[in-house]
Design a protein around this motif. Structure first.
Motif, PDB file in Angstrom:
ATOM      1  N   LYS A   1     -13.727   4.490  -1.866  1.00 31.49           N
ATOM      2  CA  LYS A   1     -12.350   4.072  -1.646  1.00 31.49           C
ATOM      3  C   LYS A   1     -11.785   3.712  -3.001  1.00 31.49           C
ATOM      4  CE  LYS A   1      -9.474   0.839   0.921  1.00 31.49           C
ATOM      5  NZ  LYS A   1      -8.269   1.621   0.732  1.00 31.49           N
TER       6      LYS A   1
ATOM      7  N   ILE B   1     -11.531  -2.004  10.662  1.00 28.70           N
ATOM      8  CA  ILE B   1     -10.257  -2.524  10.148  1.00 28.70           C
ATOM      9  C   ILE B   1      -9.267  -1.371   9.967  1.00 28.70           C
ATOM     10  CG2 ILE B   1     -11.430  -4.453   9.012  1.00 28.70           C
ATOM     11  CD1 ILE B   1     -10.936  -3.007   6.315  1.00 28.70           C
ATOM     12  N   ASP B   2      -8.153  -1.669   9.362  1.00 29.98           N
ATOM     13  CA  ASP B   2      -7.144  -0.684   8.971  1.00 29.98           C
ATOM     14  C   ASP B   2      -6.497  -0.044  10.193  1.00 29.98           C
ATOM     15  OD1 ASP B   2      -5.882   0.296   6.560  1.00 29.98           O
ATOM     16  OD2 ASP B   2      -6.695   2.258   7.085  1.00 29.98           O
TER      17      ASP B   2
ATOM     18  N   HIS C   1     -10.381  -5.667  13.979  1.00 29.34           N
ATOM     19  CA  HIS C   1      -9.659  -6.704  13.228  1.00 29.34           C
ATOM     20  C   HIS C   1      -8.367  -7.142  13.933  1.00 29.34           C
ATOM     21  CE1 HIS C   1      -6.678  -4.026  10.716  1.00 29.34           C
ATOM     22  NE2 HIS C   1      -6.722  -3.657  11.971  1.00 29.34           N
TER      23      HIS C   1
ATOM     24  N   PRO D   1     -13.217  -5.566   2.785  1.00 31.66           N
ATOM     25  CA  PRO D   1     -13.386  -4.131   3.066  1.00 31.66           C
ATOM     26  C   PRO D   1     -14.608  -3.557   2.363  1.00 31.66           C
ATOM     27  CG  PRO D   1     -11.124  -4.623   2.370  1.00 31.66           C
ATOM     28  CD  PRO D   1     -11.945  -5.857   2.098  1.00 31.66           C
TER      29      PRO D   1
ATOM     30  N   LEU E   1      -3.945 -11.213   7.924  1.00 37.64           N
ATOM     31  CA  LEU E   1      -3.001 -10.344   7.226  1.00 37.64           C
ATOM     32  C   LEU E   1      -1.966  -9.878   8.231  1.00 37.64           C
ATOM     33  CD1 LEU E   1      -5.552  -7.968   5.382  1.00 37.64           C
ATOM     34  CD2 LEU E   1      -4.354  -9.954   4.403  1.00 37.64           C
TER      35      LEU E   1
ATOM     36  N   GLU F   1     -12.134   2.722   8.250  1.00 37.86           N
ATOM     37  CA  GLU F   1     -12.485   1.707   7.266  1.00 37.86           C
ATOM     38  C   GLU F   1     -13.155   0.561   8.013  1.00 37.86           C
ATOM     39  OE1 GLU F   1      -9.530   0.613   4.323  1.00 37.86           O
ATOM     40  OE2 GLU F   1      -8.575   2.570   4.527  1.00 37.86           O
TER      41      GLU F   1
ATOM     42  N   SER G   1      -5.995   1.570  -5.867  1.00 39.46           N
ATOM     43  CA  SER G   1      -4.664   2.135  -5.683  1.00 39.46           C
ATOM     44  C   SER G   1      -4.370   3.184  -6.762  1.00 39.46           C
ATOM     45  CB  SER G   1      -3.640   1.003  -5.731  1.00 39.46           C
ATOM     46  OG  SER G   1      -2.491   1.419  -5.063  1.00 39.46           O
TER      47      SER G   1
ATOM     48  N   GLY H   1       0.855  -1.187   0.000  1.00 36.86           N
ATOM     49  CA  GLY H   1       0.000   0.000   0.000  1.00 36.86           C
ATOM     50  C   GLY H   1       0.888   1.233   0.000  1.00 36.86           C
ATOM     51  N   LYS H   2       0.298   2.386   0.221  1.00 32.18           N
ATOM     52  CA  LYS H   2       1.144   3.584   0.262  1.00 32.18           C
ATOM     53  C   LYS H   2       1.983   3.596   1.536  1.00 32.18           C
ATOM     54  CE  LYS H   2      -2.350   6.356  -0.851  1.00 32.18           C
ATOM     55  NZ  LYS H   2      -3.352   5.522  -1.530  1.00 32.18           N
ATOM     56  N   VAL H   3       1.384   3.117   2.615  1.00 31.92           N
ATOM     57  CA  VAL H   3       2.063   3.179   3.913  1.00 31.92           C
ATOM     58  C   VAL H   3       2.465   1.791   4.410  1.00 31.92           C
ATOM     59  CG1 VAL H   3       1.745   3.835   6.339  1.00 31.92           C
ATOM     60  CG2 VAL H   3       0.778   5.256   4.511  1.00 31.92           C
ATOM     61  N   ARG H   4       1.601   0.799   4.187  1.00 26.34           N
ATOM     62  CA  ARG H   4       1.829  -0.530   4.748  1.00 26.34           C
ATOM     63  C   ARG H   4       2.249  -1.526   3.690  1.00 26.34           C
ATOM     64  NH1 ARG H   4      -1.779   2.137   7.446  1.00 26.34           N
ATOM     65  NH2 ARG H   4      -1.409   2.303   9.680  1.00 26.34           N
TER      66      ARG H   4
ATOM     67  N   ARG I   1      -7.402  -9.932  11.404  1.00 23.13           N
ATOM     68  CA  ARG I   1      -8.304 -10.844  10.703  1.00 23.13           C
ATOM     69  C   ARG I   1      -8.596 -10.251   9.339  1.00 23.13           C
ATOM     70  NH1 ARG I   1     -13.643 -11.257  13.357  1.00 23.13           N
ATOM     71  NH2 ARG I   1     -13.190  -9.337  14.485  1.00 23.13           N
ATOM     72  N   ARG I   2      -8.454 -11.055   8.321  1.00 15.38           N
ATOM     73  CA  ARG I   2      -8.762 -10.545   6.992  1.00 15.38           C
ATOM     74  C   ARG I   2     -10.281 -10.396   6.848  1.00 15.38           C
ATOM     75  NH1 ARG I   2      -7.306 -11.007   1.681  1.00 15.38           N
ATOM     76  NH2 ARG I   2      -5.703 -12.576   1.899  1.00 15.38           N
ATOM     77  N   CYS I   3     -10.699  -9.222   6.399  1.00 15.06           N
ATOM     78  CA  CYS I   3     -12.121  -8.954   6.200  1.00 15.06           C
ATOM     79  C   CYS I   3     -12.332  -8.515   4.763  1.00 15.06           C
ATOM     80  CB  CYS I   3     -12.591  -7.840   7.135  1.00 15.06           C
ATOM     81  SG  CYS I   3     -12.449  -8.297   8.869  1.00 15.06           S
TER      82      CYS I   3
ATOM     83  N   LEU J   1      -0.096  -6.676   8.769  1.00 17.76           N
ATOM     84  CA  LEU J   1      -0.036  -5.283   8.314  1.00 17.76           C
ATOM     85  C   LEU J   1       1.253  -4.683   8.870  1.00 17.76           C
ATOM     86  CD1 LEU J   1      -3.705  -4.344   9.230  1.00 17.76           C
ATOM     87  CD2 LEU J   1      -2.840  -4.566   6.912  1.00 17.76           C
TER      88      LEU J   1
HETATM   89  N1  LIG Z   1      -8.566  -6.393   8.230  1.00 16.05           N
HETATM   90  C1  LIG Z   1      -8.384  -6.058   6.966  1.00 16.05           C
HETATM   91  N2  LIG Z   1      -8.848  -6.844   5.974  1.00 16.05           N
HETATM   92  C2  LIG Z   1      -8.659  -6.520   4.676  1.00 16.05           C
HETATM   93  N3  LIG Z   1      -7.984  -5.420   4.258  1.00 16.05           N
HETATM   94  C3  LIG Z   1      -7.503  -4.590   5.192  1.00 16.05           C
HETATM   95  C4  LIG Z   1      -7.679  -4.855   6.591  1.00 16.05           C
HETATM   96  N4  LIG Z   1      -7.096  -3.853   7.285  1.00 16.05           N
HETATM   97  C5  LIG Z   1      -6.585  -2.997   6.374  1.00 16.05           C
HETATM   98  N5  LIG Z   1      -6.821  -3.419   5.108  1.00 16.05           N
HETATM   99  C6  LIG Z   1      -6.367  -2.783   3.863  1.00 16.05           C
HETATM  100  O1  LIG Z   1      -4.933  -2.863   3.843  1.00 16.05           O
HETATM  101  C7  LIG Z   1      -4.374  -1.711   3.218  1.00 16.05           C
HETATM  102  C8  LIG Z   1      -3.384  -1.051   4.161  1.00 16.05           C
HETATM  103  O2  LIG Z   1      -2.380  -0.461   3.422  1.00 16.05           O
HETATM  104  P1  LIG Z   1      -2.098   1.098   3.418  1.00 16.05           P
HETATM  105  O3  LIG Z   1      -2.502   1.726   4.702  1.00 16.05           O
HETATM  106  O4  LIG Z   1      -0.696   1.277   2.981  1.00 16.05           O
HETATM  107  O5  LIG Z   1      -3.050   1.553   2.262  1.00 16.05           O
HETATM  108  P2  LIG Z   1      -3.336   3.065   1.854  1.00 16.05           P
HETATM  109  O6  LIG Z   1      -2.198   3.957   2.072  1.00 16.05           O
HETATM  110  O7  LIG Z   1      -4.558   3.434   2.590  1.00 16.05           O
HETATM  111  O8  LIG Z   1      -3.528   3.018   0.324  1.00 16.05           O
HETATM  112  P3  LIG Z   1      -4.150   1.980  -0.647  1.00 16.05           P
HETATM  113  O9  LIG Z   1      -5.290   1.327   0.065  1.00 16.05           O
HETATM  114  O10 LIG Z   1      -4.574   2.829  -1.778  1.00 16.05           O
HETATM  115  O11 LIG Z   1      -3.035   1.024  -0.976  1.00 16.05           O
HETATM  116  C9  LIG Z   1      -5.534  -0.800   2.881  1.00 16.05           C
HETATM  117  O12 LIG Z   1      -5.877  -0.973   1.515  1.00 16.05           O
HETATM  118  C10 LIG Z   1      -6.673  -1.311   3.783  1.00 16.05           C
HETATM  119  O13 LIG Z   1      -7.940  -1.086   3.226  1.00 16.05           O
END
Ligand SMILES: Nc1ncnc2c1ncn2[C@@H]1O[C@H](COP(=O)(O)OP(=O)(O)OP(=O)(O)O)[C@@H](O)[C@H]1O
Ligand SMILES: [Mg+2]
Length: 330
Positions: free
Chosen positions: A163, A232-233, A91, A108, A48, A220, A166, A36-39, A104-106, A50
């Motif tokens: 949302k 989540i997130d 999560h 989104p 997952l 999210e 990417s 992702g951009k951050v993770r 926990r994978r959900c 993260l």
């Molecule tokens: N429990 C979860 N189940 C599924 N997806 C998740 C969960 N928690 C977080 N995510 C997803 O994981 C990603 C976390 O990565 P990150 O924070 O880097 O993304 P971002 O910067 O928001 O940008 P992008 O989503 O556009 O990649 C997000 O896309 C988020 O929606």
């Protein structure tokens, strides 16, 4: 102790070997990595990993790295998840390393649930940006003339966005579009909106006790395999939220000055002050601004949790990879 002065914390050293992410090859036998951009997110099947890196994104791009940022974001999220678990299932499973959350994978939901308490912001979807451009009917809500930047709203409101995939920009959307367009089932949305407002209220209270104003935030939500709503997130981090130093808000607002921003907004405002309008490629993040951002993030962490960050060592990638592997194959 001033923020950033905790024992063992060394901004210079952390900046010299920033945590830009993991090498996907280092975990290839346990799962694929989505960046992702951050993770960096390692897919462990039902779960997952993260991995919060030090990458800072703004204007939909990664501008550079901020020392200790990943640790602060991850541990602050974990702190909040513990404090909202009575309001909504979260999560979070465990944090095997300061930069890692096993979740926990959900599935989104395709909307970002933004809650706002003030007319502020500088991005294209911010209330103030839209209001200042003349809009009086935004996110399905009507606003009177004559409001000024940073004015408080009568009560917190939900201003959802799509949302975007990417790289795509998030777009404002109304709550009725979400339900009528079938993005989220009606009953699910009702639950999401009331949970979001309750979590925001909890956040404002805790922030207030820490001398901070939680001005707005983005949540999210996802659905678990049984269709239950899960948050989540990340929650109430200086990345997903605006935090202002409470003590100076009203005096500065009366004087027409910006509040003391302790979040990503300070980076956006610094770019704007350097003349960057959001068009074209932003210049890379300078080390002075990166250090300022680090101190602000640390201040928020320390004020809320009432403890200094226990800094995890750099370089980060080896310990992060070891923690994810040990979780997956104890
Ligand atoms: N429990 C979860 N189940 C599924 N997806 C998740 C969960 N928690 C977080 N995510 C997803 O994981 C990603 C976390 O990565 P990150 O924070 O880097 O993304 P971002 O910067 O928001 O940008 P992008 O989503 O556009 O990649 C997000 O896309 C988020 O929606
Ligand atoms: Mg994110």
């Amino acid at each position: 102790m001033p923020p950033g002065k905790a024992p063992g914390l060394d901004l210079g050293r952390a900046m010299a070997s920033p945590f830009t992410g993991i090498d996907p090859a280092s975990v290839e036998d346990i799962g694929p990595v989505v960046r992702g951009k951050v993770r960096d997110v390692v897919d462990l099947g039902d779960h997952l990993a993260l991995i919060a890196t030090d990458r800072l994104s703004a204007f939909d791009r990664v501008l550079g790295t901020v020392p200790y940022r990943g640790q602060v974001l991850n541990q602050l999220s974990a702190w909040w998840f513990d404090r909202i678990a009575d309001l909504v299932p979260t999560h979070m499973v465990v944090t095997p390393d300061p930069n890692v959350m096993i979740a926990r994978r959900c599935r989104p939901l395709p909307v970002e649930v933004v809650v706002r308490s003030r007319l502020t912001g500088s991005t294209g979807t911010s209330l103030w940006t839209l209001y200042a451009a003349g809009a009086r009917h935004v996110y399905g809500i009507r606003f009177p003339d004559g409001l000024r930047k940073n004015d408080p709203l009568p009560q917190p409101i939900i201003t959802p966005t799509t949302k975007g995939a990417s790289g795509a920009h998030d777009r404002p959307i109304t709550e009725s579009d979400i339900v009528e367009g079938g993005l989220v089932a009606d009953g699910t949305w009702e639950e999401v909106r009331s949970v979001a407002l309750a979590v925001f209220e909890r956040g404002r209270q805790a922030a207030g006790e820490a001398g901070l104003a939680l001005v707005d935030t983005k949540y999210e939500f996802g659905l678990d395999p049984d269709g239950g709503v899960v948050i989540i997130d990340e929650v109430h981090t200086p990345d997903s939220s605006r935090f202002w130093r409470s003590a100076t808000v009203e005096k500065r607002r009366a004087a027409g000055a910006e509040p003391e921003n302790l979040d990503k907004e300070l980076v956006r405002l610094a770019y704007a002050a350097q003349g960057f309008t959001g068009d074209g490629d932003p210049p890379p993040l300078g080390s002075d601004l990166a250090a300022r951002a680090a101190r602000a993030y640390l201040e928020v962490f320390e004020a809320l949790t009432r403890r200094p960050l226990a800094p995890a060592p750099y370089p980060a990638a080896p310990r992060v990879v070891a923690a994810v592997c040990a979780y997956h194959r104890p």
